[in-house]
Motif scaffolding. Structure first.
Motif, PDB file in Angstrom:
ATOM      1  N   ASN A  91      38.342  34.725  36.654  1.00 47.38           N
ATOM      2  CA  ASN A  91      39.223  34.903  37.819  1.00 47.38           C
ATOM      3  C   ASN A  91      38.693  36.106  38.600  1.00 47.38           C
ATOM      4  OD1 ASN A  91      41.231  35.618  39.597  1.00 47.38           O
ATOM      5  ND2 ASN A  91      42.885  35.540  38.101  1.00 47.38           N
ATOM      6  N   TRP A  92      38.081  35.827  39.750  1.00 45.51           N
ATOM      7  CA  TRP A  92      37.425  36.895  40.522  1.00 45.51           C
ATOM      8  C   TRP A  92      38.420  37.935  41.034  1.00 45.51           C
ATOM      9  CZ3 TRP A  92      34.177  33.162  44.093  1.00 45.51           C
ATOM     10  CH2 TRP A  92      33.118  32.624  43.356  1.00 45.51           C
ATOM     11  N   GLY A 139      39.121  31.594  44.102  1.00 46.38           N
ATOM     12  CA  GLY A 139      38.415  32.423  43.128  1.00 46.38           C
ATOM     13  C   GLY A 139      39.208  32.776  41.887  1.00 46.38           C
ATOM     14  N   VAL A 140      40.308  32.060  41.652  1.00 43.06           N
ATOM     15  CA  VAL A 140      41.125  32.420  40.492  1.00 43.06           C
ATOM     16  C   VAL A 140      40.691  31.679  39.221  1.00 43.06           C
ATOM     17  CG1 VAL A 140      43.117  33.157  41.851  1.00 43.06           C
ATOM     18  CG2 VAL A 140      42.966  30.783  41.074  1.00 43.06           C
ATOM     19  N   LYS A 192      40.079  40.989  45.907  1.00 44.05           N
ATOM     20  CA  LYS A 192      40.843  41.894  45.037  1.00 44.05           C
ATOM     21  C   LYS A 192      42.323  41.795  45.362  1.00 44.05           C
ATOM     22  CE  LYS A 192      41.031  46.622  43.415  1.00 44.05           C
ATOM     23  NZ  LYS A 192      40.476  47.963  43.430  1.00 44.05           N
ATOM     24  N   LYS A 193      43.146  41.649  44.323  1.00 46.08           N
ATOM     25  CA  LYS A 193      44.602  41.516  44.527  1.00 46.08           C
ATOM     26  C   LYS A 193      45.212  42.791  45.087  1.00 46.08           C
ATOM     27  CE  LYS A 193      45.590  39.678  40.477  1.00 46.08           C
ATOM     28  NZ  LYS A 193      45.933  38.905  39.325  1.00 46.08           N
ATOM     29  N   ALA A 240      39.876  42.510  35.463  1.00 46.60           N
ATOM     30  CA  ALA A 240      38.727  42.449  34.555  1.00 46.60           C
ATOM     31  C   ALA A 240      37.418  42.355  35.342  1.00 46.60           C
ATOM     32  CB  ALA A 240      38.867  41.266  33.614  1.00 46.60           C
ATOM     33  N   VAL A 241      37.437  41.605  36.451  1.00 43.15           N
ATOM     34  CA  VAL A 241      36.234  41.460  37.286  1.00 43.15           C
ATOM     35  C   VAL A 241      36.156  42.605  38.300  1.00 43.15           C
ATOM     36  CG1 VAL A 241      35.047  39.976  38.956  1.00 43.15           C
ATOM     37  CG2 VAL A 241      36.226  38.952  36.991  1.00 43.15           C
ATOM     38  N   GLN A 242      37.267  42.855  38.985  1.00 44.16           N
ATOM     39  CA  GLN A 242      37.263  43.879  40.037  1.00 44.16           C
ATOM     40  C   GLN A 242      36.991  45.278  39.475  1.00 44.16           C
ATOM     41  OE1 GLN A 242      37.266  43.350  43.241  1.00 44.16           O
ATOM     42  NE2 GLN A 242      37.651  41.152  43.192  1.00 44.16           N
ATOM     43  N   GLY A 243      37.293  45.474  38.190  1.00 42.41           N
ATOM     44  CA  GLY A 243      37.066  46.775  37.571  1.00 42.41           C
ATOM     45  C   GLY A 243      35.611  47.040  37.241  1.00 42.41           C
TER      46      GLY A 243
END
Ligand code: HEC
Length: 134
Positions: free
Chosen positions: A86-87, A70-71, A133-134, A91-94
């Motif tokens: 990039n999942w 998903g990157v 999520k990282k 930017a996405v997770q927020g």
């Protein structure tokens, strides 16, 4: 105007038109979901099964562009004028679940709209993306 100049002028005008069109289609800036999408809650309860099913749906439909992790580095990504999101990134997770769901549903540019997947499957994909999520 000589025929030569005419041909040159037409060529320049066509090149500018193509560039302007390209900029209009691809230089899209930040992608923002409409405000009404933001507060829509995920109606699908998260479970191991929902996440596992969504992972399969992603493998079949999304990883060619977004990559197995998903990157955003899938095999098709290199050919795209706009890079796949990039999942795992902030930017996405927020974003809210509703915003991610809206983007999956509507697409933009090379990102296809996925309205042909059921709403349940699209909300499941949101749950799956959250697990990255990282
Ligand atoms: C053909 C390539 C391609 C495929 C297949 C694809 N995407 Fe995308 N995706 C993109 C591109 C390119 C963007 C960035 C679009 C932009 O910024 O204008 C994107 C953006 C996104 C975003 C927006 C991230 C954000 O928060 O801004 C999400 C979410 C997403 N894709 C999910 C998915 C899901 C889920 C699937 C599979 C059901 C999928 N994509 C399939 C190319 C693709």
């Amino acid at each position: 105007m000589s025929a030569r100049w005419f041909g040159f002028t037409v060529g320049v005008v066509a090149a500018v038109a193509v560039l302007a069109l390209g900029a209009g289609v691809w230089a899209q800036g930040k992608w923002v979901a409409p405000p009404e999408a933001k507060n829509v809650k995920n109606p699908v309860a998260k479970s191991d099964k929902v996440v596992a099913d969504a992972k399969k749906i992603a493998a079949a439909n999304c990883v060619a562009c977004h990559g197995a992790k998903g990157v955003g580095d899938g095999p098709a990504a290199a050919a795209l004028p706009v890079k796949p999101a990039n999942w795992t990134a902030a930017a996405v997770q927020g974003e809210s679940d509703g915003e991610i769901f809206w983007k999956i549903s509507n697409g933009r540019g090379p990102m296809p709209p996925w309205k042909h997947l059921s709403e349940k499957d699209r909300w499941g994909l949101v749950h799956y993306i959250r697990t990255l999520k990282k």
